[in-house]
Design a protein around this motif. Structure first.
Motif: not given
Ligand code: NOJ
Length: 769
Positions: A289-293, A264-281, A323-325, A283-284
């Motif tokens: 990672f081959q599954g879904f977010v 839910y929260m901001d990670l270092n000022d970027v919301p985790a749910t809109g965070n390309h670094m986390l969800q794509t760079e 990267g949120v599927n 994770l994938r």
């Protein structure tokens, strides 16, 4: 064994917002991609998903990305399911209702694509196991796997295909209510428990019968909420992110987890749910990672509240591009705007295909196309399986941690006590035995501590109960509407006095007191943070008054976080931490108190003396004036009340003969360590051999010690065993903020082994290039 370290992760990606073009981010890559690629879907699954995608319209594909809550039958949702506009529902738990909805999806939608039903199966479904923090206290991955295997079988039997667990958030601030849902403070223990849970939920592969798809959450950094306030922003350094917070997630990916929930929260000022670094760079790209977010509930829409997205349509685009599927939403999804975004050429068909593909693959491999319906009578058999209760008993017995036992008050003599006083607000409450994040339990079958003790002593002693005090939250929990506990009316002042007096006079008349204190069910879990660790309400007063009577007194704690028991640790002879022990809790505690089972759990976190010590994780760095490290505060020691890894037994153990097979070795080689453990007492008991490492010098400062191996062993009286550990190069690697890459230093390392993070048996080894 620890998994390969996270690699490669890129410092500047953490600082870049999702808006920068990918090319700019790629330039920052400075280490080759060399992690393993966990293949979670079979070639046949992948082929079938590709074929299906070819038949689907863009709208049909995008519809699969919508997930909605369903608390009660809703004609709007029926209509959406019938038209194939929803890919998943959550919170439907009645097997007949699940079948009805599944029939609507399979029979009416154009391509007959089944729904995937998700639910929070956190520590059991019908049979409730100890809460996750307790399960981690077992230091026993095998027990964890067995528990989640039962939870999976029960959930799957009613048609739930997908568990929103395990929660892998490292938490070092017990004010945060959700510390209860995770494995505590340590990345190594957390990774082992993560792998064990994935294996329990999914079985050896996704699609194993009687298992479910697991969903690791909350990706990532949620446990570091500022001030321990749930949902508040996290600020985590790159080194801490890579070396600590991401580790259990990476372990779960390597164990083949099929899905991820964004935080839910901001990670270092970027919301985790809109965070390309986390969800794509990360994770994938880095972890393959081959599954879904899936987003957390309404986390996509709340990108607007964060001040990140302009409106729901912008929020959908940002989450989708990050990267949120799939979007989890309580009502209308923001992803319902994606068809318009596609029309407006804001997203491409290739992106849509990539988003929907792992969702379809999961549905295919789970067997939902072949077997979309559950067998209702069979589900009742599974839910009522007595073997599941036996597993819950076993898990609760292995999770409890004995914190103090002066003059061997425990185990209690079965003949010495004729009148036992059970006192405290959580001693006879089914819900407080079960703990948070349980909704489908049969509360009636939960065994409270009072009930467990009464069963155990039978006719040989009288067991009386007095609540003593009433304990309540200042602000109610939003879960109260879902929890089934009837709300107790507030006591009047007179009633409060009389209940308190009743408890004291009961204690006075008894020859043994079992004080049962802690937190109510709704005092930990989501949205259950506290600014204090004190025993809530007037429990401390009750504790001191009862203890002052001088009776043999045992304190049993039921709670989801460490509490301030510093006074008790000096005055109450015996303290057993039972956490929220689940359906069989009372029986387990009775078995432990009377010595039919010997406690062997260990703390998965450092237990602070008081709230002011937070954070107090054991793996801190050394700095100036080492000898004064334990006296950093002038008013109290800087050490925790009980160290990470600590827990007593009814037996005693000796550790000796700590040996490294290769005291001089080369960077890149594994190291083999052995330690002898001997049961020096007179009862068979478990001990957890633990191995800690410290790098003496190198590219960056390293923690004073870090767990790098553990094993729970059972030993007969006077038996001795040799425990062996392999410390891998990955275990000795870390992400260095100095070189901004993964590093394995040539250095001298300290090694300690023993039964807590305060272990003293020591040796060293040196690594050269
Ligand atoms: C919100 C919680 O943060 C998450 O852990 C849970 O899985 C979802 N709600 C669904 O209930």
């Amino acid at each position: 064994m620890k998994s390969t370290p996270l690699r490669p992760l890129f410092l500047n990606l953490i600082l870049i917002t999702t808006c920068l073009p990918l090319a700019a981010q790629m330039n920052s890559r400075n280490t080759p991609l060399d992690g393993p690629r966990p293949e979670i879907f079979s070639p046949a699954t992948i082929k079938r998903a590709d074929a299906l995608i070819k038949q689907m319209t863009p709208e049909e594909k995008l519809a699969q990305l919508n997930q909605l809550f369903l608390f009660a039958a809703d004609p709007k949702i029926d209509a959406a399911v019938t038209k194939g506009q929803v890919g998943s529902l959550l919170f439907v738990t009645d097997p007949t209702e699940i079948n009805r909805l599944q029939h609507l999806a399979v029979e009416n939608s154009r391509l007959h694509i089944p729904l995937i039903f998700g639910f929070d199966v956190i520590h059991g479904f019908r049979t409730i196991f100890p809460v996750p923090l307790a399960m981690a206290s077992s230091w026993d991955p095998e027990t964890v796997t067995r528990a989640q295997t039962v939870a999976a079988a029960e959930a799957r039997s009613v048609g739930i295909d997908w568990a929103f667990a395990p929660m892998l958030d490292i938490a070092r601030d017990p004010r945060w209510g959700r510390i209860m849902e995770g494995a505590g403070e340590d990345p190594y223990l957390g990774s082992a428990i993560a792998r064990a849970q994935v294996r329990g939920f999914q079985g050896p592969a996704i699609g194993t019968p009687d298992h479910v798809l697991a969903c690791m959450k909350h990706f990532a950094g949620y446990g570091a909420a500022e001030g321990g306030r749930d949902y508040d922003a996290s600020y985590i350094s790159d080194a801490q992110l890579h070396n600590v917070y991401l580790q259990p997630f990476h372990a779960a990916v390597e164990a083949g987890v099929g899905s991820v929930m964004s935080a839910y929260m901001d990670l270092n000022d970027v919301p985790a749910t809109g965070n390309h670094m986390l969800q794509t760079e990360v994770l994938r790209d880095d972890w393959h990672f081959q599954g879904f977010v899936v987003s957390d509930a309404d986390a996509v829409k709340s990108l607007e509240k964060h001040g990140f997205a302009k409106d729901p349509a912008d929020a959908a685009l940002r989450a989708f591009n990050a990267g949120v599927n799939m979007e989890m939403a309580i009502d209308q999804t923001a992803y319902s705007t994606l068809p318009a975004a596609f029309q407006a050429k804001q997203i491409t068909l290739a992106q849509i295909d990539a988003a929907v593909k792992p969702i379809l693959e999961a549905k295919i491999q789970l067997g939902l196309f072949e077997h979309p319906y559950n067998d209702v009578p069979h589900s009742q058999q599974v839910l009522n399986d007595p073997a599941h209760r036996t597993e819950a008993l076993h898990a609760a017995e292995r999770s409890a941690v004995l914190l103090r036992n002066e003059n061997a008050l425990l185990p209690l003599s079965k003949t010495a006590y004729k009148h036992i006083a059970v006192i405290g607000p959580v001693a006879d409450n089914k819900h407080d035995t079960i703990g948070s994040w349980a909704f489908q339990e049969d509360a009636n079958e939960a065994v409270t501590l009072l009930e467990g003790l009464r069963t155990k002593v039978g006719q040989s002693a009288k067991v009386d109960y007095a609540q003593g005090v009433q304990v309540k939250r200042l602000y109610p929990s939003f879960f109260d509407a879902i929890f089934k506990e009837p709300k107790e009316a507030d006591w009047t002042a007179d009633q409060a006095k009389s209940e308190y007096d009743k408890a004291l006079s009961l204690a006075r008349s008894a020859d043994l007191v079992v004080l049962t204190l802690g937190e109510k069910q709704d005092m930990s879990g989501e949205a259950a943070s506290r600014s204090s660790l004190d025993l809530p309400g007037e429990q401390q007063k009750l504790l001191e008054a009862v203890t002052a009577l001088g009776k043999p007194t045992v304190l049993v704690l039921l709670n989801g976080r460490p509490l301030n028991i510093t006074w008790a640790s000096e005055h109450v002879p015996a303290i057993l931490e039972a956490w929220y022990p689940g359906t069989q809790g009372g029986n387990a505690v009775a078995n432990l108190l009377f010595g039919d089972v010997v406690p062997g759990g260990k703390l998965p976190l450092s237990w602070p003396r008081d709230v002011g010590q937070i954070p107090i994780n054991y793996s801190h760095n050394l700095t100036q004036d080492y000898t004064a490290q334990a006296k950093r505060y002038w008013n109290e020691p800087s050490t925790p009340l009980y160290p990470f890894g600590y827990g007593l037994s009814y037996s005693t153990f000796a550790f000796s003969n700590l040996k490294v097979a290769e005291p001089q070795n080369k960077v890149g080689q594994p190291i083999h360590v052995t330690i002898d453990v001997e049961n020096t007492g007179s009862v068979a008991a478990d001990e957890v051999a633990q191995l800690y490492v410290h790098q003496q010098y190198g590219n960056a400062s390293r923690p004073v010690r870090e767990l790098k191996g553990f094993r729970r062993v059972n030993l007969a009286p006077h038996a001795k065993t040799t425990v062996d550990f392999t410390v891998t190069p990955a275990d000795l690697s870390y992400w260095s903020p100095a070189s901004r890459t993964w590093t394995e230093d040539a250095s001298t390392f300290d090694l300690w082994s023993g039964n807590s993070s305060a272990a003293e048996l020591h040796t060293t080894f040196t690594r050269t290039r």
